[in-house]
Design a protein around this motif. Structure first.
Motif, PDB file in Angstrom:
ATOM      1  N   GLU A 121    -139.738  53.757 -98.300  1.00  0.00           N
ATOM      2  CA  GLU A 121    -139.113  52.507 -97.875  1.00  0.00           C
ATOM      3  C   GLU A 121    -137.742  52.350 -98.519  1.00  0.00           C
TER       4      GLU A 121
ATOM      5  N   GLN B 296    -137.435  54.663 -88.948  1.00  0.00           N
ATOM      6  CA  GLN B 296    -137.290  53.412 -88.196  1.00  0.00           C
ATOM      7  C   GLN B 296    -136.394  52.416 -88.920  1.00  0.00           C
ATOM      8  N   HIS B 297    -135.545  51.730 -88.147  1.00  0.00           N
ATOM      9  CA  HIS B 297    -134.804  50.576 -88.655  1.00  0.00           C
ATOM     10  C   HIS B 297    -135.735  49.369 -88.564  1.00  0.00           C
ATOM     11  N   MET B 298    -135.970  48.719 -89.662  1.00  0.00           N
ATOM     12  CA  MET B 298    -136.858  47.562 -89.669  1.00  0.00           C
ATOM     13  C   MET B 298    -136.142  46.273 -89.282  1.00  0.00           C
TER      14      MET B 298
ATOM     15  N   ALA C 190    -135.576  49.793 -93.828  1.00  0.00           N
ATOM     16  CA  ALA C 190    -135.670  51.049 -93.093  1.00  0.00           C
ATOM     17  C   ALA C 190    -136.690  51.962 -93.760  1.00  0.00           C
TER      18      ALA C 190
END
Length: 411
Positions: free
Chosen positions: A4, A58-60, A74
């Protein structure tokens, strides 16, 4: 293994930021400590580095979202490689059956899909407006990124033009008639903060501006005589800000109210001069602080300002660089301003505005002569600073600049 990426600590009392731009897309390879996103705080832009090497996952959150310190923004796939992603994407690309020349003719799209050049929203807008190919422009920003200055330099030089095929749609649109397009762009966090602070200054302080003019002949002559030796010895160019900053420090010592501030029902006087200087950055003007400027030489001041200017263009200024400040100097003259009424930077009580130098007729010893003159403007909080003190302060600066020897003998 998925790692993370969290919003780092942004500085004292700063708890949130806005995602300004993603510098890496899902599937891009990233190295340890390589910036993957840019966050905008109230004062500066901060890059978020990758904690591990691997592939961007992934872009959060999305660009423009507000995030708190410690929030996960991310995922980075540790130890993975990006080699498989382009291969996997090859089949859909072929299925699209788009003509090869058209694909090659869209530099902005190539940037977005291939990730060869990372562009901030402001730079991307300039590239599109001027029909440039970003891959043909050399970036001078951090990690070779393009800055607005890089793009404007390419525009001025007439280089980096995109292929004619790319410009055809724009040309056809122009030929069809006048365009009345509109664009809505969300204000950056920095611009929002500037707007709030300036409005607060107008509503809280009793603002007043007083003017004077200064004959720049002596400083120009001194600069012309010693600039080569100065640069050779100190490794920095001799500008006008060094002279004005020294003059301001002397004037602040003589008129301490200008260097003070109001806190509640008390007046806080500072026995030091932390001078805020406005410098241009890609997202607007920022105001880093020269600390203990009263103890610095002209060379040390010029080196500090030069370093601020360089790091501002690279987006590398930190929160600590912007913190504090007891007095501000704003040089609108570099943009061609003849005269202005600058607004104070709370909780400071005064700001000095410098303007462009131009030849004007003045009277000297009963004769009309032409001299390089500059208007000075001091905006101040009249609740704390009286008119007599403001005028005395400006006259002290005028005297020091018109006779720089005063700066040497502390007069």
């Amino acid at each position: 293994m998925a790692t993370e990426v969290q919003v780092p600590v942004l500085g004292e009392s700063v708890t949130e930021a806005t995602v300004g731009a993603w510098l890496k897309k899902p599937g891009d390879a990233v190295a340890v400590d390589e910036p993957i996103a840019s966050l905008e705080t109230d004062k500066v832009a901060v890059d978020v580095p990758s904690p591990v090497a691997g592939v961007m996952g992934q872009h959060m959150v999305s660009e423009g979202d507000t995030v708190n310190v410690g929030a996960v923004i991310a995922i980075v796939e540790e130890g993975a490689t990006a080699a498989a992603k382009p291969a996997a994407a090859a089949a859909p690309a072929a299925a699209a059956s788009a003509p090869a020349p058209a694909a090659a003719a869209a530099p902005a799209a190539a940037v977005e899909e291939g990730g060869a050049v990372t562009l901030s929203p402001a730079v991307r807008r300039l590239v599109l407006e001027h029909g440039l190919d970003p891959s043909r422009i050399k970036g001078t920003g951090k990690d070779g990124r393009l800055t607005k200055d890089d793009v404007m330099a390419a525009v001025a030089a007439g280089t980096a033009k995109a292929d004619a095929a790319a410009a055809a749609p724009a040309a056809a649109a122009v030929a069809s008639g006048p365009q009345r397009a509109e664009e809505r762009v969300k204000m950056t966090r920095l611009r929002q903060t500037v707007a709030k602070r300036l409005k607060s200054a107008q509503e809280t302080a009793a603002l007043l501006t007083t003017f004077n003019d200064v004959d720049m002949s002596a400083v120009i002559e001194a600069r012309a005589r010693y600039k080569d030796l100065f640069e050779k010895k100190h490794g920095v160019r001799l500008g006008f800000m060094g002279f004005f900053t020294k003059a301001v420090c002397m004037a602040l010592r003589d008129v301490p109210a200008v260097n003070a501030q109001i806190e509640g029902d008390e007046i806080v006087y500072h026995n030091y001069a932390d001078i805020s200087v406005a410098v241009s950055a890609p997202n607007g003007l920022v105001v880093p602080v020269i600390r203990n400027a009263e103890e610095m030489s002209v060379a040390e001041i010029e080196k500090t300002i030069g370093d601020f200017g360089k790091r501002a263009k690279e987006g590398a200024l930190t929160m600590e660089d912007m913190k504090g400040g007891t007095f501000t100097i704003s040089n609108g003259g570099v943009f061609g301003s003849l005269m202005s009424t600058p607004i104070i930077n709370p909780p400071q009580s005064a700001v000095l505005g410098l303007h462009r130098i131009e030849d004007r007729p003045v009277v000297r010893n009963g004769q009309v002569v032409v001299r390089p003159m500059m208007y000075l403007a001091l905006s101040y909080d009249h609740r704390l600073i009286d008119g007599r003190e403001a005028v005395t302060f400006l006259v002290a600066i005028k005297n020091a600049i018109e006779d720089p020897t005063r700066l040497l003998i502390d007069l």
